[in-house]
Structure formats: structure tokens, C-alpha cells
Design a protein around this motif. Sequence first.
Motif, mmCIF file in Angstrom:
data_model
loop_
_atom_site.group_PDB
_atom_site.id
_atom_site.type_symbol
_atom_site.label_atom_id
_atom_site.label_comp_id
_atom_site.label_asym_id
_atom_site.label_seq_id
_atom_site.Cartn_x
_atom_site.Cartn_y
_atom_site.Cartn_z
ATOM 1 N N HIS A 1 4.682 16.314 3.870
ATOM 2 C CA HIS A 1 3.759 15.725 4.830
ATOM 3 C C HIS A 1 3.109 14.449 4.312
ATOM 4 C CE1 HIS A 1 -0.248 15.359 6.779
ATOM 5 N NE2 HIS A 1 0.484 15.497 7.854
ATOM 6 N N VAL A 2 2.652 14.491 3.062
ATOM 7 C CA VAL A 2 1.953 13.337 2.490
ATOM 8 C C VAL A 2 2.899 12.144 2.353
ATOM 9 C CG1 VAL A 2 0.831 12.468 0.409
ATOM 10 C CG2 VAL A 2 0.190 14.700 1.319
ATOM 11 N N VAL A 3 4.112 12.414 1.909
ATOM 12 C CA VAL A 3 5.073 11.317 1.741
ATOM 13 C C VAL A 3 5.446 10.739 3.100
ATOM 14 C CG1 VAL A 3 7.426 10.736 1.066
ATOM 15 C CG2 VAL A 3 6.011 12.133 -0.453
ATOM 16 N N GLU A 4 5.751 11.626 4.028
ATOM 17 C CA GLU A 4 6.160 11.143 5.352
ATOM 18 C C GLU A 4 5.051 10.334 6.021
ATOM 19 O OE1 GLU A 4 8.773 13.210 7.666
ATOM 20 O OE2 GLU A 4 7.842 12.781 9.615
ATOM 21 N N GLU A 5 3.830 10.790 5.813
ATOM 22 C CA GLU A 5 2.708 10.083 6.429
ATOM 23 C C GLU A 5 2.631 8.626 5.940
ATOM 24 O OE1 GLU A 5 -1.342 11.205 5.375
ATOM 25 O OE2 GLU A 5 -1.764 11.442 7.520
ATOM 26 N N GLN A 6 2.855 8.440 4.647
ATOM 27 C CA GLN A 6 2.832 7.082 4.086
ATOM 28 C C GLN A 6 3.864 6.204 4.767
ATOM 29 O OE1 GLN A 6 0.869 5.556 1.900
ATOM 30 N NE2 GLN A 6 -0.411 7.385 1.873
ATOM 31 N N ILE A 7 5.074 6.729 4.860
ATOM 32 C CA ILE A 7 6.157 5.971 5.484
ATOM 33 C C ILE A 7 5.813 5.684 6.948
ATOM 34 C CG2 ILE A 7 8.594 6.048 6.147
ATOM 35 C CD1 ILE A 7 8.594 6.072 3.260
ATOM 36 N N GLU A 8 5.350 6.718 7.620
ATOM 37 C CA GLU A 8 5.104 6.622 9.052
ATOM 38 C C GLU A 8 4.028 5.575 9.386
ATOM 39 O OE1 GLU A 8 3.684 10.272 10.811
ATOM 40 O OE2 GLU A 8 4.992 9.902 12.549
ATOM 41 N N VAL A 9 2.938 5.625 8.637
ATOM 42 C CA VAL A 9 1.848 4.694 8.898
ATOM 43 C C VAL A 9 2.326 3.254 8.717
ATOM 44 C CG1 VAL A 9 -0.342 3.820 8.001
ATOM 45 C CG2 VAL A 9 -0.034 6.285 8.369
ATOM 46 N N MET A 10 3.025 3.037 7.612
ATOM 47 C CA MET A 10 3.535 1.689 7.336
ATOM 48 C C MET A 10 4.489 1.250 8.443
ATOM 49 S SD MET A 10 6.505 0.157 6.164
ATOM 50 C CE MET A 10 7.417 1.454 5.317
ATOM 51 N N TYR A 11 5.394 2.131 8.796
ATOM 52 C CA TYR A 11 6.386 1.812 9.822
ATOM 53 C C TYR A 11 5.721 1.502 11.167
ATOM 54 C CZ TYR A 11 10.463 2.346 12.875
ATOM 55 O OH TYR A 11 11.453 2.143 13.807
ATOM 56 N N ASN A 12 4.781 2.331 11.559
ATOM 57 C CA ASN A 12 4.101 2.113 12.842
ATOM 58 C C ASN A 12 3.313 0.805 12.836
ATOM 59 O OD1 ASN A 12 5.066 4.453 13.986
ATOM 60 N ND2 ASN A 12 3.260 5.667 13.448
ATOM 61 N N ASN A 13 2.645 0.532 11.745
ATOM 62 C CA ASN A 13 1.858 -0.699 11.683
ATOM 63 C C ASN A 13 2.758 -1.932 11.752
ATOM 64 O OD1 ASN A 13 -0.563 0.639 11.564
ATOM 65 N ND2 ASN A 13 -0.736 0.538 9.342
ATOM 66 N N VAL B 1 0.843 -1.201 0.000
ATOM 67 C CA VAL B 1 0.000 0.000 0.000
ATOM 68 C C VAL B 1 0.881 1.254 0.000
ATOM 69 C CG1 VAL B 1 -1.584 1.367 1.405
ATOM 70 C CG2 VAL B 1 -2.021 -1.068 1.045
ATOM 71 N N MET B 2 1.876 1.247 0.873
ATOM 72 C CA MET B 2 2.766 2.403 0.961
ATOM 73 C C MET B 2 3.486 2.602 -0.366
ATOM 74 S SD MET B 2 6.249 3.050 1.281
ATOM 75 C CE MET B 2 6.965 1.537 1.937
ATOM 76 N N TYR B 3 4.007 1.528 -0.905
ATOM 77 C CA TYR B 3 4.753 1.616 -2.174
ATOM 78 C C TYR B 3 3.857 2.129 -3.303
ATOM 79 C CZ TYR B 3 7.629 0.136 -6.142
ATOM 80 O OH TYR B 3 8.375 0.110 -7.307
ATOM 81 N N ASN B 4 2.677 1.593 -3.407
ATOM 82 C CA ASN B 4 1.763 2.025 -4.483
ATOM 83 C C ASN B 4 1.379 3.496 -4.328
ATOM 84 O OD1 ASN B 4 1.768 -0.443 -5.757
ATOM 85 N ND2 ASN B 4 -0.094 -1.171 -4.729
ATOM 86 N N ASN B 5 1.104 3.899 -3.096
ATOM 87 C CA ASN B 5 0.717 5.289 -2.886
ATOM 88 C C ASN B 5 1.850 6.250 -3.233
ATOM 89 O OD1 ASN B 5 -1.854 4.631 -2.090
ATOM 90 N ND2 ASN B 5 -1.422 4.723 0.098
ATOM 91 N N LEU B 6 3.064 5.870 -2.851
ATOM 92 C CA LEU B 6 4.190 6.758 -3.150
ATOM 93 C C LEU B 6 4.513 6.739 -4.636
ATOM 94 C CD1 LEU B 6 6.618 6.450 -0.112
ATOM 95 C CD2 LEU B 6 4.837 8.127 -0.615
ATOM 96 N N THR B 7 4.379 5.600 -5.255
ATOM 97 C CA THR B 7 4.623 5.518 -6.693
ATOM 98 C C THR B 7 3.622 6.409 -7.447
ATOM 99 O OG1 THR B 7 5.501 3.284 -6.512
ATOM 100 C CG2 THR B 7 4.709 3.972 -8.677
ATOM 101 N N ALA B 8 2.378 6.425 -6.953
ATOM 102 C CA ALA B 8 1.359 7.287 -7.564
ATOM 103 C C ALA B 8 1.745 8.753 -7.437
ATOM 104 C CB ALA B 8 0.002 7.038 -6.918
ATOM 105 N N LEU B 9 2.569 9.053 -6.437
ATOM 106 C CA LEU B 9 3.053 10.431 -6.262
ATOM 107 C C LEU B 9 4.361 10.655 -7.006
ATOM 108 C CD1 LEU B 9 2.339 10.903 -2.446
ATOM 109 C CD2 LEU B 9 0.976 11.737 -4.362
ATOM 110 N N GLN B 10 4.672 9.725 -7.892
ATOM 111 C CA GLN B 10 5.882 9.797 -8.719
ATOM 112 C C GLN B 10 7.159 9.760 -7.894
ATOM 113 O OE1 GLN B 10 5.328 13.237 -11.236
ATOM 114 N NE2 GLN B 10 3.969 12.129 -12.625
ATOM 115 N N VAL B 11 7.089 9.054 -6.776
ATOM 116 C CA VAL B 11 8.308 8.801 -6.017
ATOM 117 C C VAL B 11 8.892 7.502 -6.561
ATOM 118 C CG1 VAL B 11 9.270 8.339 -3.736
ATOM 119 C CG2 VAL B 11 7.337 9.919 -3.975
ATOM 120 N N SER B 12 10.170 7.528 -6.930
ATOM 121 C CA SER B 12 10.802 6.339 -7.517
ATOM 122 C C SER B 12 11.098 5.313 -6.433
ATOM 123 C CB SER B 12 12.099 6.731 -8.214
ATOM 124 O OG SER B 12 13.088 7.019 -7.247
#
Lengths: 125, 125
Positions: B85-97, A93-104
Motif C-alpha cells: 500500500h505504501v509503495v503503491e501510494e507513492q507511485i499513484e500520487v506522483m502519477y496522478n499529479n 519526492v517519490m524517488y526519495n520516499n521509495l529509496t528510504a523504503l529500500q526500494v532500488s
Amino acid sequence: MQFDDKVPIYYQIKKYLYKEIIIEHLNPGDKLPAVRQLAVDLTVNVNTIQRAISELVEEGIIVTQRGKGNFVTTDMEKLFALKRHVVEEQIEVMYNNLTALQVSPDEVLEYLTTYIGQRKEQDNG
Amino acid sequence: MQFDDKVPIYYQIKKYLYKEIIIEHLNPGDKLPAVRQLAVDLTVNVNTIQRAISELVEEGIIVTQRGKGNFVTTDMEKLFALKRHVVEEQIEVMYNNLTALQVSPDEVLEYLTTYIGQRKEQDNG
DNA sequence: ACTAGTGTATTAGTTTACTATTACACTATA
DNA sequence: TATAGTGTAATAGTAAACTAATACACTAGT
């Protein structure tokens, strides 16, 4: 228990039970607390507990013995698969969401590494 | 647009608009499609669009000019902060879970590395 | 002035999740 | 066989999100 009001409570309880099983607070064959007790512990209605549990039963993670209680399956295959699935889903989920934000992919790794570094500092400091 | 029925639609639209801005489909100062048009595009009701947008306005990401339309802010600070904020949130949620599942930081990195490796194979194969 | 395009507000009705309550059914044990 | 502990089911009511429809208010161009 504290709930995110953006997600159905029964669904969060499902995830909570996954967690309890994965971290072995509940072991294979263990009896779960009675539904009425869980309802008190998590401060929700019995029906809400029931809805969460019935989905776990459908998935074969929990087995019900009527009149006795709900029990964690002893099917180790199912339990290993559960952990694999839950962990992978988080990453995915995290990977897909970040990829959608064009994060490599490399940037994702970089962000995570940085984040963990910061957390280590914070948690020690 | 396709929605996850476990999360309010207005909230998913908010996240969608974040994305459109972050990946620069919508640039600073750009006019958003009219609310009625967005409602058609995303196949939801105008009120639902309105609810999403009004939250972005509160956050200062979007600025409304009555009678004219909704516009992406030109405050670059806000926009940089948004992405961060949006990118960090993705990482953070995944990491915490995953941490809640007793996965160690090193294991998180390992899982992610493995996952990215697999994705690369798949996406090339 | 008129009109088309825009955001805003209100009202009413539907659906889903949740709660509360009660009743029922099965199991084990005193 | 009575009772306590268990899961299950059904009914009724509440709240939140969403939809539908309508009306209002502001802006710009004709």
C-alpha cells in the motif's frame, strides 16, 4: 474545490495555480480572476487567496498591477523553469520516499511500469 | 527528527513508523520504544506520539499490551499489505499529479528514467 | 507490598491557518 | 467627478495541532 486537510489550503491553492499555468489554462500575460472571484470559485476566504498569490508574486510567476489585477508573467524563462521544477519535484519526492523504503532504482522503474500497465487496462476496461 | 511544517507532526510520525517497519528496523512482534522514549527521540510531546500510534493500532499494524508496551503485529498479511500500500501510494500520487499537468504516461516513464540516470551519475561522481 | 516501567486520560495554554468583516487605495470609464 | 472593479491591510474570532504537566491504571520483578 476539494482540499486535503493535512496541508494548508493556501498552499494547495498555490499548487493549483501552478497547474493552471503549466497546462496553459492561464497563459503568459493573462489576467487572473479577481481575488474576490477566486475566493468564491474555490470557496475560501479572500485572505487565503491573497496569501497564495502573494507567494507566487514573490516567486515572479505572477505580477500584480494595483487597481487592475494579477497577471501571469510574460517571462518565458520563469515559466519554463516552473514546469521543469514542478515536474522534477514530483519525481524526486517519490524517488526519495521509495529509496528510504529500500526500494532500488530498478524496482522503482519496475513498479511504475507495472502501475502504468494496470492503469491502461483499467482506463480502457 | 526534522519535520515538514506543512504536514501535521503526528502524521509524519505515522509515516516514519511505517518506514521503520517496512525496512525491518522493527520486525513482527518487536516491542516499540516506550512512548516517553519515542517522545524524547523524536523531540515531540508524548501526546503527539500517542496520536500517531493509536492510528496504527486502529489499522492493526501495532498491538498494544497495556502495562507492557506497543508491539509490531505478527500478522504477516497486514505487514505485506502495508508495504504494498505504501509503495503503491507513492507511485499513484506522483502519477496522478503529473497526469494533472498533462504529462503522458510515456513521458512520466521518460522523466523517471532520466532522473535515475542523473542520480546515478551524481551519486557516483 | 513496593517500585519501576509501561500505556492512557485530562486539563490548560500556545501557535497557526482560516474565516469574516470592514476599510482603504489605485485604475478605468461613464 | 462619481462609480465600479481591482488589490491590500487590519482586526477579531474560531478550530486544530501541539506542548506541558499531572494523574491514573496495568504489568513485572523485587
